[in-house]
Design an enzyme around this catalytic site. Sequence first.
Site, PDB file in Angstrom:
ATOM      1  N   HIS A 121     -29.599 -13.214 -11.896  1.00  0.00           N
ATOM      2  CA  HIS A 121     -29.549 -13.755 -13.249  1.00  0.00           C
ATOM      3  C   HIS A 121     -28.165 -14.289 -13.607  1.00  0.00           C
ATOM      4  O   HIS A 121     -27.136 -13.733 -13.230  1.00  0.00           O
ATOM      5  CB  HIS A 121     -29.960 -12.687 -14.258  1.00  0.00           C
ATOM      6  CG  HIS A 121     -29.093 -11.454 -14.226  1.00  0.00           C
ATOM      7  ND1 HIS A 121     -27.928 -11.344 -14.924  1.00  0.00           N
ATOM      8  CD2 HIS A 121     -29.234 -10.287 -13.561  1.00  0.00           C
ATOM      9  CE1 HIS A 121     -27.375 -10.167 -14.712  1.00  0.00           C
ATOM     10  NE2 HIS A 121     -28.157  -9.495 -13.875  1.00  0.00           N
ATOM     11  N   ASP A 122     -28.168 -15.411 -14.307  1.00  0.00           N
ATOM     12  CA  ASP A 122     -26.950 -16.017 -14.882  1.00  0.00           C
ATOM     13  C   ASP A 122     -25.981 -16.554 -13.834  1.00  0.00           C
ATOM     14  O   ASP A 122     -24.823 -16.839 -14.159  1.00  0.00           O
ATOM     15  CB  ASP A 122     -26.227 -15.025 -15.805  1.00  0.00           C
ATOM     16  CG  ASP A 122     -27.122 -14.505 -16.906  1.00  0.00           C
ATOM     17  OD1 ASP A 122     -27.514 -15.292 -17.784  1.00  0.00           O
ATOM     18  OD2 ASP A 122     -27.458 -13.299 -16.882  1.00  0.00           O
ATOM     19  N   GLY A 139     -25.449 -10.695 -10.331  1.00  0.00           N
ATOM     20  CA  GLY A 139     -25.499 -11.419 -11.589  1.00  0.00           C
ATOM     21  C   GLY A 139     -24.182 -12.067 -11.961  1.00  0.00           C
ATOM     22  O   GLY A 139     -23.106 -11.570 -11.629  1.00  0.00           O
TER      23      GLY A 139
END
Length: 262
Positions: A121-122, A139
């Site tokens: 994520h991200d 992340g």
Amino acid sequence: MSKIHPTAIVETGAELADDVEIGPYSIVGAHVVIGAGTVVGSHSVIEGHTTLGAANRIGHYASIGGRPQDMKYQGEPTRLVVGDRNTIREFTTIHTGTTQDGGVTTVGDDNWIMAYVHIAHDCRVGSHVILSNNAQMAGHVTVGDWAIVGAMSGVHQFVKIGDHAMLGGASAVVQDVPPFVMAAGNKAEPHGINVEGLRRRGFSADSISALRTAYRLLYKNGLSLEDAKAQLAELASAGGDGDEHVRKLIAFIETSQRGIIR
């Protein structure tokens, strides 16, 4: 007209360009947008609020746009945006963003993403990047343009890998890797400038020479980081082809949050 195998499932609401191909037993979720010329292999799942650009090639059993592996995630409609002409091979996983960051994971254009890669994520992956087999991005990782991450390497959350950097196989990266630098090991340490990669991309001899000098100032002359930055600033004003590249190196160091590998 899209070529969707009879065993594939494309949920109502998905937007597919006319010539998209979806292989056997693959699933495309309701909030997915897929651009022209993209081909999805068999048994893959494209889900979440995911946009894939044009001419991407998705291998078999890939999982694209899944929920973040973040215990703070509560089902918010965060996104994944993938650009054009990427090759994403078998069993790769790429997750959407979280509201703790910008809410979006991004992958640029013309990337070569090999089997079993994980992009959490991200993350922000640039363009012309090579992520070798089983490279694992935690992340909030940033991978710059033209960077190479070796097979079975692990990158700690929030780490930044600079443009044109090269990371050797089975490396553990817990701090930022400056642009143009080669690194390897557990924990990853610097091993010179990525000279061959820069030559292949058309960097002049003067630019490469300036970056080699910058590397010596940063890593070989026994200088403190502050003293090295001062001398790098002088090097960046020499009036040669390499000035802009040295300035990029300085800017990366000054904005590093985790500190650079030493």
